[in-house]
Design an enzyme around this catalytic site. Structure first.
Site, PDB file in Angstrom:
ATOM      1  N   ALA A   1      53.957  69.034   6.436  1.00 61.87           N
ATOM      2  CA  ALA A   1      52.600  69.493   6.120  1.00 61.87           C
ATOM      3  C   ALA A   1      51.562  68.906   7.071  1.00 61.87           C
ATOM      4  O   ALA A   1      51.695  69.019   8.283  1.00 61.87           O
ATOM      5  CB  ALA A   1      52.282  69.187   4.654  1.00 61.87           C
ATOM      6  N   SER A   2      50.548  68.244   6.525  1.00 68.46           N
ATOM      7  CA  SER A   2      49.436  67.794   7.359  1.00 68.46           C
ATOM      8  C   SER A   2      49.749  66.588   8.237  1.00 68.46           C
ATOM      9  O   SER A   2      48.879  66.138   8.994  1.00 68.46           O
ATOM     10  CB  SER A   2      48.204  67.497   6.489  1.00 68.46           C
ATOM     11  OG  SER A   2      47.552  68.697   6.159  1.00 68.46           O
TER      12      SER A   2
END
Length: 211
Positions: A26-27
């Site tokens: 993800a981030s």
């Protein structure tokens, strides 16, 4: 120290977790993108104080939402200064995720990176952002948003490679990150960790079905 695996790689299918399981990060792609930008900085190809408009001229005359009792309005004023590469790296560009607020300005923006990638290609995405008012004056407020997405497109502009190709060649391969990338090859797909079919807290499906 021994490395052990616990839980499920795919609970619905009854597949136990393994130590070679591949996960979504993800981030965490954001700090990797920042490192990619800093590599270009070391080479003198990208300066921290460079204005974003040096690479994408449509960002040269950004506007900022005027506030009334603290709330952004439809009125705008010119940005006090250009958005810089440093602003992109530290989330101070004023370019925000639409899904992280309910103000008039938030509703103009794509909800997040996933939404933007489904609805726009790189050029259309940048045109969209350049046409919107900033939520804050550049450099004044930290607010999680599209800064690192924009930095990734800036890296592509400079390197003439996709961000995935650039990071693979300059970061993942040199560090031996053999299972890291923006896609999973067919031979590795079986090692991919699947989310629980439903969120245990809300009971809502966690796998989006696209029509």
């Amino acid at each position: 120290m021994a490395l052990d695996a616990y839980g499920w790689r795919d609970k619905a299918a009854g597949v136990a977790m393994t130590t070679d399981t591949i996960f979504n990060i993800a981030s965490m792609t954001k700090p990797m993108t920042a490192v990619g930008g800093l590599m270009l900085y070391e080479q003198g190809k990208l300066l921290i104080d460079d204005p974003l408009s040096k690479y994408f001229p449509k960002f040269a005359n950004m506007r900022v939402a005027v506030r009334d009792a603290g709330e952004p309005t439809a009125d705008t004023v010119p940005a006090n200064r250009p958005i810089t590469i440093q602003d992109l790296m530290r989330h101070t560009s004023g370019i925000v995720y639409g899904g992280r607020g309910n103000t008039l300005v938030h509703k103009m923006y794509p909800g997040g990176s996933g939404d933007a990638s489904r609805d726009y290609d790189g050029a259309a995405f940048m045109d969209k952002l350049a046409s919107l008012p900033l939520l804050y004056q550049p450099g004044t407020v930290w607010d999680y948003g599209f800064g690192l997405d924009v930095l990734g497109l800036t890296i592509e502009q400079i390197s003439k490679q996709s961000l995935g190709q650039y990071l693979q060649a300059n970061l993942f391969t040199p560090l031996g990150m053999t299972d890291t990338g923006f896609s999973i090859s067919p031979e590795k797909a079986a090692r991919y960790a699947k989310p629980l079919p439903t969120d245990p807290d809300t009971g809502k499906p966690q796998i989006r079905v696209r029509s």
